[in-house]
Design a protein around this motif. Sequence first.
Motif, short mmCIF file in Angstrom:
data_model
loop_
_atom_site.label_atom_id
_atom_site.label_comp_id
_atom_site.label_asym_id
_atom_site.label_seq_id
_atom_site.Cartn_x
_atom_site.Cartn_y
_atom_site.Cartn_z
N THR A 120 151.85 42.37 34.19
CA THR A 120 151.93 43.27 33.05
C THR A 120 151.27 42.61 31.85
O THR A 120 151.70 41.55 31.40
N LEU A 121 150.22 43.23 31.34
CA LEU A 121 149.51 42.66 30.20
C LEU A 121 150.16 43.03 28.88
O LEU A 121 150.34 42.19 28.01
N GLN A 122 150.50 44.30 28.72
CA GLN A 122 151.08 44.78 27.47
C GLN A 122 151.85 46.07 27.73
O GLN A 122 151.60 46.77 28.72
N MET B 99 145.23 38.69 22.41
CA MET B 99 145.11 38.46 23.84
C MET B 99 144.70 37.02 24.13
O MET B 99 145.23 36.38 25.04
N THR C 12 148.58 47.13 33.20
CA THR C 12 148.79 46.15 34.26
C THR C 12 147.46 45.74 34.88
O THR C 12 146.45 46.43 34.78
N LYS C 13 147.51 44.60 35.55
CA LYS C 13 146.36 44.09 36.30
C LYS C 13 146.88 43.55 37.62
O LYS C 13 147.84 42.78 37.64
N SER D 156 141.73 47.32 33.66
CA SER D 156 143.17 47.29 33.94
C SER D 156 143.62 48.71 34.23
O SER D 156 142.83 49.65 34.18
N LYS E 76 147.70 34.79 23.63
CA LYS E 76 148.68 34.96 24.71
C LYS E 76 148.24 34.22 25.96
O LYS E 76 149.03 33.48 26.57
N PHE E 77 146.99 34.37 26.36
CA PHE E 77 146.49 33.70 27.56
C PHE E 77 146.51 32.18 27.38
O PHE E 77 146.76 31.44 28.33
#
Length: 234
Positions: free
Chosen positions: A65-67, A132, A55-56, A89, A135-136
């Motif tokens: 939640t990133l992954q 990543m 998370t960040k 993170s 996704k962004f």
Amino acid sequence: MAKNLTFIEQVSLDFVNVLETCGTKKCMLPGAVLFLDGDRADHLFLIESGQVKITKTTLDGKELTLQVFGPGELVGLSGLFEENVSYTSTGSMQEAGTVSVITRSSLEKILIQNGQFCVDFMRWMAVMNRRMQSKFRDLLLNGKIGALYSTLIRMCNTYGEENENGILINLSMTNKDLAQFIGLTRESVNRMLSELKKLNVVDLLPQGHILIKDLDYLKETINCDDCPPDICQM
């Protein structure tokens, strides 16, 4: 469905064995913190069982939640061969499990001593970076609806299990959890999921699971680029 290859499936068995030899196994309870954003990044974690959430937290206090990683994945990498590297993170256990704690210095020595291991590791890092970035890109360019739809597509590739009714996203989560993957409010996600259910595109199942009944609808709506399956992942 294309199989989501974990870290240990993308590198050699010899490399995995060496990492496990220099690691220290720890049993972790749900909610246990592996590393905190901003702390010195001296350790990596090879997941043997359970799930780890990355998370960040934004400046306004919103958690993104990133992954979510499962067994066979390596987490906690912020950089190599640098001084005073910090985690960017926070990693915590979403489900109880066992992790192998590996010092960053140990990994660096392994990579220096074995060129093939270094190539394996660089190839894995390249795939993770492309995932990543992709996704962004989707989250930034496709708006709220596109962000949700692309996230559901990625979840199908990462956690999906095909059955006679569609693709089951085998990850238990609330609408708030899903909102944290996208950076939206829970209310926005509730509304968009309700609309998809009316269109018979998704079905919301007990225990926080989502069944994707019409994946093509999601892809066509956002003009999906059909990225390679190993890139279109969470």
